[in-house]
Enzyme design. Structure first.
Site, short mmCIF file in Angstrom:
data_model
loop_
_atom_site.label_atom_id
_atom_site.label_comp_id
_atom_site.label_asym_id
_atom_site.label_seq_id
_atom_site.Cartn_x
_atom_site.Cartn_y
_atom_site.Cartn_z
N ASP A 189 23.18 21.71 -47.86
CA ASP A 189 24.48 22.34 -47.61
C ASP A 189 24.41 23.86 -47.59
OD1 ASP A 189 24.92 19.72 -48.21
OD2 ASP A 189 26.44 20.08 -49.75
N TRP A 221 52.22 -13.64 -30.22
CA TRP A 221 50.99 -14.33 -30.59
C TRP A 221 51.29 -15.76 -31.03
CZ3 TRP A 221 46.27 -11.58 -30.56
CH2 TRP A 221 46.39 -10.19 -30.37
N GLU A 230 33.86 15.92 -49.63
CA GLU A 230 33.07 17.01 -50.19
C GLU A 230 33.24 18.28 -49.36
OE1 GLU A 230 29.26 14.86 -52.22
OE2 GLU A 230 29.17 15.06 -50.04
N ARG A 236 33.93 18.76 -57.36
CA ARG A 236 32.87 19.62 -56.84
C ARG A 236 33.25 20.47 -55.63
NH1 ARG A 236 28.90 14.72 -55.02
NH2 ARG A 236 28.86 14.62 -57.29
N ASP A 237 32.38 21.44 -55.37
CA ASP A 237 32.31 22.22 -54.13
C ASP A 237 33.47 23.19 -53.95
OD1 ASP A 237 30.15 20.55 -53.81
OD2 ASP A 237 31.12 19.26 -52.35
N MET A 278 16.27 22.33 -47.58
CA MET A 278 17.49 23.04 -47.25
C MET A 278 18.57 22.03 -46.92
SD MET A 278 18.22 25.82 -44.19
CE MET A 278 17.53 27.23 -45.05
#
Length: 656
Positions: free
Chosen positions: A40, A278, A205, A152-153, A38
């Site tokens: 996403d 500096w 993602e 994707r997704d 298992m």
């Protein structure tokens, strides 16, 4: 003889069915699969009184009426040019038949991925006309193809103001979220692109875009975009969505891009005229860089070189007095504590030093300097190495404050600071009879791709987090997400056990509550005292434990699982798993509230009324059930501790 046969028969049945979901490491109140992996969560929707959840593998399916008890269903995906994988996506209920597939058709929109990245990833749909039991592949797929290998997704939702379907989908390796719209779920038109903000390295993602209510402001809502930053973190952005463009709020934008609103005093941000503060030797630090191969610095640049050039150099700050508990900075570059590093010099000696981690990504690191307060110090940055693989060392935004930021994370708004919380999704309500009001509930995969495939569980790998109700809180840096476990989990509580006004100095066994199994919930209210660290030792046994430490002086919490699991046979798993997780916290009026959920292989910790959360997998042995409280450096008063053993969700149907 007959009685013996009957007894054996029933004992066999009990063994077959009673032992399922009781295996070692099996979560007892988190959703896991009976015998498969298992990852996403995807396709979260509510319809006809049921919550639906699918998960990465091949879109396995589970349903629930209460988000606590679950019934696992067969793989619903049918047809298509196999072999291909149904990557992450979403499910909508087409109540108005905009697609022409029929009123209340359920449409799954997902990424079609072929083995070995051999073909571009495309967005496809499958249709269900039987309430979600079977989804049939659409013959005219794909419905969206931009010829990208890593595209994707898709998360799709109905946008009421424009009366159109909207999609957010990721070009992961370019760190971009694309927004599309459609009238019919089959033909998609490009609207806009979101990117260039927050943690911008690694894959983006599993995006989601939704509205959240603002606590304390009746009727006010804001749009939130959440994005997974691979392999295991989730960041978010708060703003407005006009149907085509997502625009972050000004405070969110300024905080993420320029660091505005950060607590404490900026000692140096390297934006302009920094050289006057500096002493700089040689060329490595002679110029602030505007254009760079590095990511996740703040503002318009930083100091240092990250290219493979033959430049070396040293820069040393003017003296200053240490008057805060922490010195924080963003750092990137090569790893060498002697020659590529940032140092704190006190009384002519090196008091602290930090190097890079061989990445061209700026991440927060810091020093606890409370023991040096009042002393005069200087900061020295060294690049004494030529031709390193990751260039030299680079620094940005040196800040003096009382909150230690030594987290090793990019400058972003993080949804969860634990190592096992990824691919977050929210449930979309298509059920007219289920009145949820402004409630938005999310869930995430409790896993990490660094070691997900080496997890020790025999029944499969991975499980889901607790479902959480989320909202927004207005803060100095803009709106932030707050999270709380859903109220339905309270039905799992057994008898409450409590103690009040417990004063602790050193380690103390929590005598009033010693559960037999690691299935329990703790709530604690604690009075904080400066220079005193305190917390809980959990999962104690066999020389191991899980340590949760709060340090009010540096406003940090640490979840230490370097010695909590009994699984040590796989070295690659152990090296990535044995970590310490840190998060910032805010202590209001010297009172801290903790809410902790421990399951057989996980812990979820909620602080600051859910503004800060840590989630992690643990994998202890069955006998690691001991609990201690502790206080180091002085006494700590535990004002109250409430504890409950929690019942298992398995073996009882939620469909009653």
């Amino acid at each position: 003889m007959k009685k013996s046969i009957i007894l054996i028969f029933f004992l066999t049945i009990f063994t077959i069915h009673g032992q399922v979901y009781l295996e070692k490491y099996r979560p007892q109140y988190h959703l896991s699969s009976k015998d498969s992996n298992m990852a996403d969560p995807k396709g979260l929707y509510i319809f006809d009184g049921q919550y639906h959840l699918f998960w990465y593998g091949q879109w396995e399916h589970a349903i629930s009426k209460d988000l606590v008890h679950w019934e696992e269903l067969p793989d619903p995906m049918k047809g298509g040019p196999r072999p291909f994988s149904h990557f992450t996506g979403s499910v909508v209920v087409d109540k108005q038949n905009t697609s022409g597939f029929g009123e209340n058709s359920m449409i799954a929109i997902y990424t079609r991925h072929f083995p070995g990245d051999s073909l571009p990833e495309t967005q496809c749909i499958s249709i269900s006309k039987d309430g979600g039991n079977e989804f049939h592949y659409y013959e005219l797929n794909p419905v969206l193809d931009i010829n990208k290998k890593i595209f994707r997704d898709p998360q799709v939702f109905w946008h009421e103001p424009s009366q159109l379907w909207k999609m957010v989908v990721a070009i992961s390796n370019e760190q971009k979220i694309l927004i599309y719209e459609s009238k019919n779920l089959k033909d998609w038109n490009y609207c806009s692109t979101f990117g260039g903000l927050g943690a911008k390295n690694s894959f983006w993602e599993c995006p989601d875009l939704f509205e959240l209510p603002v606590v304390g402001h009746q009727g006010l809502k804001k749009w939130v975009m959440i994005i997974g930053r691979g392999p295991n973190k989730v960041q978010y952005f708060v703003g407005d969505f006009d149907g085509k463009n997502f625009n972050p709020d000004t405070k969110t934008l300024n905080y993420l891009k320029f660091g505005k609103g950060i607590e404490g005093r900026v000692f140096e941000n390297f934006e302009s005229n920094y050289s006057s503060n500096w002493k700089i030797t040689n060329q490595a630090f002679s110029n602030r860089l505007k254009d760079s191969i590095a990511t996740d610095f703040l503002g318009n640049g930083y100091v240092g070189l990250l290219s493979n050039e033959n430049h070396i150099g040293v820069m040393k700050s003017k003296p200053f007095t240490i008057n805060r508990n922490a010195i924080n900075f963003l750092i990137a570059g090569g790893q060498n504590l002697d020659s590529l590093c940032i140092k704190l010099i006190v009384d002519g000696k090196v008091a602290r030093r930090t190097t890079g981690n061989n990445k061209k990504v700026f991440r927060w690191r810091g020093w606890d300097v409370r023991d040096l307060k009042g002393k005069t110090a200087q900061i020295e940055i060294l690049d004494l190495v030529k031709d390193t693989i990751n260039g030299g060392i680079a620094i940005d935004h040196i800040i003096f404050e009382d909150k230690l930021k030594d987290f090793g994370l990019e400058h972003a708004l993080w949804l969860d600071y634990g190592d096992d919380f990824y691919a977050t999704k929210t449930w979309r309500n298509y059920d007219e009879n289920l009145k949820l009001g402004d409630s938005v509930i999310m869930i995430s995969w409790m896993g990490n791709w660094k070691y997900a495939r080496q997890q020790p569980s025999s029944w499969g790998h991975g499980f889901q987090s607790l479902p959480r109700k989320i909202a927004l809180k207005n803060t100095e840096i803009g709106y932030k997400i707050i999270q709380e476990p859903i109220n339905q989990l309270k039905k799992l509580r057994k008898e409450q056990q409590s103690i009040s006004n417990l004063t602790v100095n050193g380690n103390l066994k929590l005598g009033f509550f010693q559960p037999k199994k690691n299935n329990y919930e703790l709530e604690a209210e604690i009075k904080c005292i400066s220079n005193t660290t305190f917390g809980f030792n959990l999962l104690i046994g066999e020389g191991r434990s899980l340590k949760l430490t709060i340090d009010p002086s540096t406003s940090t919490i640490c979840l230490d699982r370097t010695n909590c699991t009994d699984f040590v046979s796989d070295k690659s798993f152990t090296q990535n798993f044995a970590t310490k997780m840190y998060a910032p916290l805010t202590v209001n009026n010297n009172i801290l509230k903790l809410h902790i959920f421990v399951d057989k292989s996980s812990i979820e910790v909620f602080l600051d009324d859910g503004e800060i959360v840590l989630s992690a997998s643990t994998y202890p042995s069955e006998s690691q059930t001991g609990i201690e409280v502790f206080s180091n450096g002085g006494k700590t008063e535990f004002i109250s501790i409430n504890a409950w053993e929690l019942s298992s969700i398995w073996g009882k149907s939620s469909q009653k």
